[in-house]
Design a protein around this motif. Structure first.
Motif, PDB file in Angstrom:
ATOM      1  N   LEU A  40     -15.409   4.903  -1.557  1.00  0.00           N
ATOM      2  CA  LEU A  40     -15.356   6.231  -0.950  1.00  0.00           C
ATOM      3  C   LEU A  40     -15.371   7.350  -1.992  1.00  0.00           C
ATOM      4  O   LEU A  40     -15.498   8.519  -1.643  1.00  0.00           O
ATOM      5  CB  LEU A  40     -14.089   6.367  -0.088  1.00  0.00           C
ATOM      6  N   GLY A  41     -15.192   6.964  -3.263  1.00  0.00           N
ATOM      7  CA  GLY A  41     -15.212   7.973  -4.319  1.00  0.00           C
ATOM      8  C   GLY A  41     -13.883   8.697  -4.497  1.00  0.00           C
ATOM      9  O   GLY A  41     -13.847   9.774  -5.077  1.00  0.00           O
ATOM     10  N   THR A  42     -12.802   8.102  -4.031  1.00  0.00           N
ATOM     11  CA  THR A  42     -11.500   8.770  -4.135  1.00  0.00           C
ATOM     12  C   THR A  42     -10.887   8.650  -5.524  1.00  0.00           C
ATOM     13  O   THR A  42      -9.967   9.379  -5.846  1.00  0.00           O
ATOM     14  CB  THR A  42     -10.518   8.165  -3.116  1.00  0.00           C
ATOM     15  N   ARG A  43     -11.348   7.718  -6.330  1.00  0.00           N
ATOM     16  CA  ARG A  43     -10.840   7.460  -7.675  1.00  0.00           C
ATOM     17  C   ARG A  43      -9.315   7.276  -7.666  1.00  0.00           C
ATOM     18  O   ARG A  43      -8.573   8.069  -8.254  1.00  0.00           O
ATOM     19  CB  ARG A  43     -11.274   8.574  -8.626  1.00  0.00           C
ATOM     20  N   PRO A  44      -8.869   6.221  -7.007  1.00  0.00           N
ATOM     21  CA  PRO A  44      -7.422   5.985  -6.916  1.00  0.00           C
ATOM     22  C   PRO A  44      -6.792   5.618  -8.261  1.00  0.00           C
ATOM     23  O   PRO A  44      -7.464   5.065  -9.134  1.00  0.00           O
ATOM     24  CB  PRO A  44      -7.325   4.811  -5.929  1.00  0.00           C
TER      25      PRO A  44
ATOM     26  N   ALA B 270      -7.487  13.211   6.736  1.00  0.00           N
ATOM     27  CA  ALA B 270      -8.482  13.026   5.674  1.00  0.00           C
ATOM     28  C   ALA B 270      -8.190  11.794   4.819  1.00  0.00           C
ATOM     29  O   ALA B 270      -9.092  11.259   4.182  1.00  0.00           O
ATOM     30  CB  ALA B 270      -8.527  14.263   4.778  1.00  0.00           C
ATOM     31  N   CYS B 271      -6.944  11.361   4.795  1.00  0.00           N
ATOM     32  CA  CYS B 271      -6.556  10.251   3.909  1.00  0.00           C
ATOM     33  C   CYS B 271      -7.037   8.921   4.473  1.00  0.00           C
ATOM     34  O   CYS B 271      -6.661   8.529   5.582  1.00  0.00           O
ATOM     35  CB  CYS B 271      -5.041  10.222   3.739  1.00  0.00           C
ATOM     36  N   PRO B 272      -7.863   8.190   3.718  1.00  0.00           N
ATOM     37  CA  PRO B 272      -8.349   6.904   4.239  1.00  0.00           C
ATOM     38  C   PRO B 272      -7.324   5.781   4.122  1.00  0.00           C
ATOM     39  O   PRO B 272      -7.558   4.687   4.627  1.00  0.00           O
ATOM     40  CB  PRO B 272      -9.575   6.612   3.355  1.00  0.00           C
ATOM     41  N   TYR B 273      -6.206   6.038   3.443  1.00  0.00           N
ATOM     42  CA  TYR B 273      -5.220   4.978   3.207  1.00  0.00           C
ATOM     43  C   TYR B 273      -4.047   5.014   4.188  1.00  0.00           C
ATOM     44  O   TYR B 273      -3.190   4.148   4.152  1.00  0.00           O
ATOM     45  CB  TYR B 273      -4.696   5.087   1.767  1.00  0.00           C
TER      46      TYR B 273
ATOM     47  N   VAL C   5       0.854  -1.199   0.000  1.00  0.00           N
ATOM     48  CA  VAL C   5       0.000   0.000   0.000  1.00  0.00           C
ATOM     49  C   VAL C   5       0.888   1.247   0.000  1.00  0.00           C
ATOM     50  O   VAL C   5       1.752   1.400   0.868  1.00  0.00           O
ATOM     51  CB  VAL C   5      -0.946   0.027   1.217  1.00  0.00           C
ATOM     52  N   MET C   6       0.653   2.073  -0.970  1.00  0.00           N
ATOM     53  CA  MET C   6       1.366   3.350  -1.090  1.00  0.00           C
ATOM     54  C   MET C   6       0.322   4.439  -1.364  1.00  0.00           C
ATOM     55  O   MET C   6      -0.875   4.119  -1.469  1.00  0.00           O
ATOM     56  CB  MET C   6       2.409   3.287  -2.220  1.00  0.00           C
ATOM     57  N   CYS C   7       0.744   5.694  -1.531  1.00  0.00           N
ATOM     58  CA  CYS C   7      -0.227   6.734  -1.901  1.00  0.00           C
ATOM     59  C   CYS C   7      -0.942   6.292  -3.167  1.00  0.00           C
ATOM     60  O   CYS C   7      -0.309   5.873  -4.136  1.00  0.00           O
ATOM     61  CB  CYS C   7       0.467   8.084  -2.129  1.00  0.00           C
ATOM     62  N   GLN C   8      -2.254   6.390  -3.160  1.00  0.00           N
ATOM     63  CA  GLN C   8      -3.044   5.915  -4.296  1.00  0.00           C
ATOM     64  C   GLN C   8      -3.193   6.994  -5.376  1.00  0.00           C
ATOM     65  O   GLN C   8      -3.854   6.782  -6.371  1.00  0.00           O
ATOM     66  CB  GLN C   8      -4.426   5.459  -3.813  1.00  0.00           C
ATOM     67  N   GLN C   9      -2.579   8.150  -5.160  1.00  0.00           N
ATOM     68  CA  GLN C   9      -2.597   9.261  -6.132  1.00  0.00           C
ATOM     69  C   GLN C   9      -4.021   9.469  -6.657  1.00  0.00           C
ATOM     70  O   GLN C   9      -4.262   9.521  -7.863  1.00  0.00           O
ATOM     71  CB  GLN C   9      -1.623   8.996  -7.291  1.00  0.00           C
ATOM     72  N   CYS C  10      -4.953   9.633  -5.732  1.00  0.00           N
ATOM     73  CA  CYS C  10      -6.379   9.696  -6.078  1.00  0.00           C
ATOM     74  C   CYS C  10      -6.696  10.895  -6.974  1.00  0.00           C
ATOM     75  O   CYS C  10      -6.190  11.997  -6.760  1.00  0.00           O
ATOM     76  CB  CYS C  10      -7.218   9.833  -4.816  1.00  0.00           C
ATOM     77  N   ASP C  11      -7.575  10.670  -7.939  1.00  0.00           N
ATOM     78  CA  ASP C  11      -8.077  11.787  -8.753  1.00  0.00           C
ATOM     79  C   ASP C  11      -8.945  12.709  -7.906  1.00  0.00           C
ATOM     80  O   ASP C  11      -9.065  13.897  -8.186  1.00  0.00           O
ATOM     81  CB  ASP C  11      -8.915  11.249  -9.917  1.00  0.00           C
ATOM     82  N   ASN C  12      -9.570  12.125  -6.909  1.00  0.00           N
ATOM     83  CA  ASN C  12     -10.470  12.865  -6.028  1.00  0.00           C
ATOM     84  C   ASN C  12      -9.879  12.838  -4.618  1.00  0.00           C
ATOM     85  O   ASN C  12     -10.514  12.346  -3.689  1.00  0.00           O
ATOM     86  CB  ASN C  12     -11.813  12.146  -6.020  1.00  0.00           C
ATOM     87  N   ALA C  13      -8.644  13.301  -4.483  1.00  0.00           N
ATOM     88  CA  ALA C  13      -7.897  13.068  -3.248  1.00  0.00           C
ATOM     89  C   ALA C  13      -8.482  13.832  -2.067  1.00  0.00           C
ATOM     90  O   ALA C  13      -8.563  15.059  -2.099  1.00  0.00           O
ATOM     91  CB  ALA C  13      -6.449  13.472  -3.454  1.00  0.00           C
ATOM     92  N   PRO C  14      -8.886  13.134  -1.005  1.00  0.00           N
ATOM     93  CA  PRO C  14      -9.460  13.814   0.161  1.00  0.00           C
ATOM     94  C   PRO C  14      -8.449  14.700   0.885  1.00  0.00           C
ATOM     95  O   PRO C  14      -8.831  15.606   1.618  1.00  0.00           O
ATOM     96  CB  PRO C  14      -9.892  12.662   1.080  1.00  0.00           C
ATOM     97  N   CYS C  15      -7.164  14.446   0.681  1.00  0.00           N
ATOM     98  CA  CYS C  15      -6.131  15.236   1.375  1.00  0.00           C
ATOM     99  C   CYS C  15      -5.995  16.636   0.785  1.00  0.00           C
ATOM    100  O   CYS C  15      -5.499  17.546   1.454  1.00  0.00           O
ATOM    101  CB  CYS C  15      -4.788  14.517   1.278  1.00  0.00           C
TER     102      CYS C  15
ATOM    103  N   GLY D 285      -9.302  -5.858 -12.116  1.00  0.00           N
ATOM    104  CA  GLY D 285      -8.663  -4.811 -11.323  1.00  0.00           C
ATOM    105  C   GLY D 285      -9.669  -4.029 -10.495  1.00  0.00           C
ATOM    106  O   GLY D 285     -10.828  -3.862 -10.879  1.00  0.00           O
ATOM    107  N   ALA D 286      -9.212  -3.550  -9.351  1.00  0.00           N
ATOM    108  CA  ALA D 286     -10.078  -2.741  -8.487  1.00  0.00           C
ATOM    109  C   ALA D 286      -9.207  -1.789  -7.684  1.00  0.00           C
ATOM    110  O   ALA D 286      -8.038  -2.075  -7.403  1.00  0.00           O
ATOM    111  CB  ALA D 286     -10.883  -3.631  -7.552  1.00  0.00           C
ATOM    112  N   GLY D 287      -9.799  -0.660  -7.329  1.00  0.00           N
ATOM    113  CA  GLY D 287      -9.097   0.298  -6.474  1.00  0.00           C
ATOM    114  C   GLY D 287      -9.386   0.005  -5.014  1.00  0.00           C
ATOM    115  O   GLY D 287     -10.427  -0.571  -4.676  1.00  0.00           O
ATOM    116  N   LEU D 288      -8.469   0.435  -4.177  1.00  0.00           N
ATOM    117  CA  LEU D 288      -8.636   0.226  -2.737  1.00  0.00           C
ATOM    118  C   LEU D 288      -9.676   1.228  -2.211  1.00  0.00           C
ATOM    119  O   LEU D 288      -9.593   2.422  -2.521  1.00  0.00           O
ATOM    120  CB  LEU D 288      -7.278   0.481  -2.085  1.00  0.00           C
ATOM    121  N   LEU D 289     -10.638   0.758  -1.454  1.00  0.00           N
ATOM    122  CA  LEU D 289     -11.683   1.605  -0.864  1.00  0.00           C
ATOM    123  C   LEU D 289     -12.331   2.520  -1.911  1.00  0.00           C
ATOM    124  O   LEU D 289     -12.622   3.681  -1.644  1.00  0.00           O
ATOM    125  CB  LEU D 289     -11.096   2.456   0.273  1.00  0.00           C
ATOM    126  N   GLU D 290     -12.539   1.948  -3.099  1.00  0.00           N
ATOM    127  CA  GLU D 290     -13.093   2.739  -4.201  1.00  0.00           C
ATOM    128  C   GLU D 290     -14.457   3.319  -3.868  1.00  0.00           C
ATOM    129  O   GLU D 290     -14.844   4.371  -4.394  1.00  0.00           O
ATOM    130  CB  GLU D 290     -13.230   1.850  -5.436  1.00  0.00           C
TER     131      GLU D 290
END
Ligand code: SF4
Length: 230
Positions: free
Chosen positions: A215-219, A110-113, A67-77, A208-213
């Motif tokens: 949540l709407g983070t779009r990883p 704010a980061c769920p990861y 697990v690393m930063c998921q570089q989310c398109d919708n990053a909560p951070c 394929g799937a995103g982690l905790l997708e």
């Protein structure tokens, strides 16, 4: 067209060896905090290997998940940072400007990861470890938040090299330290805006799937489950 960096993680291939964690530490000047700080929840690993068990004893199976930063398109951070230290780049990276960070730690909350790390102290690089510091990466000081950038220094070096050779960046030219060091090739990095790149082909797979997708983070990290889990 701007690049769009993405990573695919094959959980079938990951053996949990931890080479990626070590390589990330060496590449990105990440301090080793020691047992006292770790016991206070201040361990610092921009990539970690989550370990979990499946089944009931004695029929249990050990599983690993990097697990690393998921570089989310919708990053909560990003929206919670009062100084825009945490921001999105044109190439889809969730960047961190250390000079702007005032250490509120809103982003980490704010980061769920759980992939953002606060410098609780000025790191000490005991001799001869100071000789291995990477000159392409800043050494962070107390009071700032730090995190995985998909080795942005390597991304920039790859782009500069391609430009110097008057050619387009090719798939595979750039490898973050984790992907380069992985002996089982479980990590595939590339430009997701290039439909022919290895990472794009993987991302098109229905497995394929995103982690905790949810949540709407779009990883931008895609995980491929073990075949027994699919
Ligand atoms: S180096 Fe590769 S195989 Fe080893 S833990 Fe990291 S992702 Fe898994």
């Amino acid at each position: 067209m701007p690049h769009k960096w993405g990573l695919a993680v094959d959980l079938d291939a990951c053996t949990g060896c931890g080479a990626c964690v070590t390589a990330c530490h060496a590449e990105n000047n990440i301090p080793t905090v020691g047992p006292d700080q770790a016991a206070r929840g201040r361990a610092m690993h921009w990539i970690r290997i989550e370990r979990y068990w499946e089944g009931e004893f004695p029929d249990v199976r050990l599983r690993f998940r990097p697990v690393m930063c998921q570089q989310c398109d919708n990053a909560p951070c990003e929206p919670v940072c009062p100084t825009y230290a945490s921001h999105h780049t044109e190439e889809g990276l969730n960047a961190q400007v250390y000079n702007r960070c005032i250490g509120t730690r809103y982003c980490a909350n704010a980061c769920p990861y759980n992939v953002r790390f606060f410098e609780f102290f000025n790191p000490v690089w005991e001799k001869p470890l100071h000789l291995q510091l990477n000159p392409d990466v800043s050494v962070r000081e107390v009071g700032v938040m730090e995190k995985c950038t998909f080795c942005v220094q390597r991304i920039n070096a790859g782009k500069i090299q391609a430009k110097a050779e008057a050619r387009e960046l090719a798939d595979g030219d750039i490898k973050p330290a984790c992907a380069q060091s992985c002996p089982s090739k479980a990590l595939v990095f590339g430009d997701a805006s290039d439909p022919d790149s290895a990472v794009s082909k993987l991302r098109r797979s229905s497995r394929g799937a995103g982690l905790l997708e949810d949540l709407g983070t779009r990883p931008n990290v895609t995980y491929f489950p073990r075949h027994t889990e699919a």
